[in-house]
Design a protein around this motif. Sequence first.
Motif, PDB file in Angstrom:
ATOM      1  N   VAL A 102       0.941  -1.187  -0.018  1.00  6.76           N
ATOM      2  CA  VAL A 102       0.204  -0.065  -0.045  1.00  6.76           C
ATOM      3  C   VAL A 102       0.909   1.272  -0.062  1.00  6.76           C
ATOM      4  CG1 VAL A 102      -1.887  -1.012   1.285  1.00  6.76           C
ATOM      5  CG2 VAL A 102      -0.041   0.063   2.520  1.00  6.76           C
ATOM      6  N   ARG A 103       0.457   2.393  -0.598  1.00 12.79           N
ATOM      7  CA  ARG A 103       1.134   3.437  -0.395  1.00 12.79           C
ATOM      8  C   ARG A 103       0.315   4.762  -0.392  1.00 12.79           C
ATOM      9  NH1 ARG A 103       3.371   4.875  -6.594  1.00 12.79           N
ATOM     10  NH2 ARG A 103       1.452   5.065  -7.636  1.00 12.79           N
ATOM     11  N   PRO A 121       9.155  13.603   2.954  1.00 10.51           N
ATOM     12  CA  PRO A 121       9.560  12.656   1.745  1.00 10.51           C
ATOM     13  C   PRO A 121       8.307  11.700   1.460  1.00 10.51           C
ATOM     14  CG  PRO A 121      11.461  12.781   3.219  1.00 10.51           C
ATOM     15  CD  PRO A 121      10.277  13.393   3.923  1.00 10.51           C
ATOM     16  N   GLN A 122       8.106  11.534   0.353  1.00 11.55           N
ATOM     17  CA  GLN A 122       6.986  10.367  -0.230  1.00 11.55           C
ATOM     18  C   GLN A 122       7.258   9.059   0.531  1.00 11.55           C
ATOM     19  OE1 GLN A 122       4.451  11.547  -2.310  1.00 11.55           O
ATOM     20  NE2 GLN A 122       3.578   9.575  -1.377  1.00 11.55           N
ATOM     21  N   ASP A 123       8.588   8.578   0.705  1.00 16.23           N
ATOM     22  CA  ASP A 123       8.677   7.220   1.302  1.00 16.23           C
ATOM     23  C   ASP A 123       8.195   7.220   2.809  1.00 16.23           C
ATOM     24  OD1 ASP A 123       9.747   4.532   1.231  1.00 16.23           O
ATOM     25  OD2 ASP A 123      11.007   5.296   2.702  1.00 16.23           O
ATOM     26  N   ASN A 124       8.368   8.312   3.492  1.00 17.91           N
ATOM     27  CA  ASN A 124       7.918   8.465   4.602  1.00 17.91           C
ATOM     28  C   ASN A 124       6.273   8.362   4.903  1.00 17.91           C
ATOM     29  OD1 ASN A 124      10.615   8.986   5.284  1.00 17.91           O
ATOM     30  ND2 ASN A 124      10.129  10.599   6.765  1.00 17.91           N
ATOM     31  N   LEU A 125       5.689   9.016   3.922  1.00 17.42           N
ATOM     32  CA  LEU A 125       4.367   9.071   3.712  1.00 17.42           C
ATOM     33  C   LEU A 125       3.795   7.566   3.419  1.00 17.42           C
ATOM     34  CD1 LEU A 125       3.533  12.213   1.678  1.00 17.42           C
ATOM     35  CD2 LEU A 125       3.402  11.893   4.077  1.00 17.42           C
ATOM     36  N   ASP A 126       4.431   6.978   2.673  1.00 18.66           N
ATOM     37  CA  ASP A 126       4.167   5.402   2.274  1.00 18.66           C
ATOM     38  C   ASP A 126       4.237   4.615   3.317  1.00 18.66           C
ATOM     39  OD1 ASP A 126       3.653   6.077  -0.442  1.00 18.66           O
ATOM     40  OD2 ASP A 126       5.697   5.473  -1.223  1.00 18.66           O
ATOM     41  N   VAL A 165       1.239   5.155   5.670  1.00 17.70           N
ATOM     42  CA  VAL A 165       0.081   4.311   5.203  1.00 17.70           C
ATOM     43  C   VAL A 165       0.229   2.788   5.638  1.00 17.70           C
ATOM     44  CG1 VAL A 165      -1.189   3.458   3.466  1.00 17.70           C
ATOM     45  CG2 VAL A 165      -0.497   5.922   3.620  1.00 17.70           C
ATOM     46  N   ALA A 166       1.445   2.196   5.610  1.00 20.30           N
ATOM     47  CA  ALA A 166       1.676   0.950   5.836  1.00 20.30           C
ATOM     48  C   ALA A 166       1.610   0.512   7.299  1.00 20.30           C
ATOM     49  CB  ALA A 166       3.042   0.390   5.262  1.00 20.30           C
ATOM     50  N   GLY A 205      -3.760  10.635   3.637  1.00 19.06           N
ATOM     51  CA  GLY A 205      -3.280  11.467   2.182  1.00 19.06           C
ATOM     52  C   GLY A 205      -4.513  11.609   1.152  1.00 19.06           C
ATOM     53  N   GLN A 206      -5.806  10.926   1.545  1.00 24.43           N
ATOM     54  CA  GLN A 206      -6.727  10.982   0.596  1.00 24.43           C
ATOM     55  C   GLN A 206      -7.219  12.475   0.615  1.00 24.43           C
ATOM     56  OE1 GLN A 206      -7.901   8.818  -1.309  1.00 24.43           O
ATOM     57  NE2 GLN A 206      -6.541   7.174  -0.491  1.00 24.43           N
TER      58      GLN A 206
END
Length: 204
Positions: free
Chosen positions: A5-6, A35-40, A43-44, A86-87
Amino acid sequence: YYGRVRAPRLTRQQIEGMHRHHKDYRKVIQLEEIPQDNLDRAVATYYAMVDQMDRNIGRIIKTLKQNGLWDNTIVMYFSDHGEMLGQHGRWHKECFHEDSARVPLIVRHPGMKLVPSSRVHHSLVDLMPTLCEMVGVKEPPGIDGISMMPTLKGATPDLAAKSETYTFWHTEKPELSSNRMVRKGPWKLCFYGAVRTTTGSMHL
């Protein structure tokens, strides 16, 4: 869940098209600097926490059954709020999109046959009068909620609940405005008190 998931990817056009209040929120939490990876990973982690919660609820139910209490226990599973993840370009809970305002509600009564699902709107203030009716206790005067028993037994929306559901979120942060929301049927009206734009302070 990492890699499965991301977080949503928003285009600059989508961000610019957001309501002023939501854009102010993104600035307050400095979302553009994360950073986008932190947001991913966030979510995970959320999905993993939900998974863990489900497993722990299963352990509670198993213990109730092992100790002969399952047939004498009312179960209500709910949450006080959702998570935007993030939605719509939002995180946390401080807005009234469905991802934040709509919460799960699962009810099990050992001596009553309840409907498997319902689309009737209720508020968490309805939990207490519902439990009062279930156990045969008179609800105290002056409460805002109503019993959900008609809904749980299959009543239609007109007979089961108040026609509107209200909620609000208050903040002392000068950069943001407090929110109010009223929901009726398929419609939801959000009011951002301190925001004045060319399109107004309300969002339908």
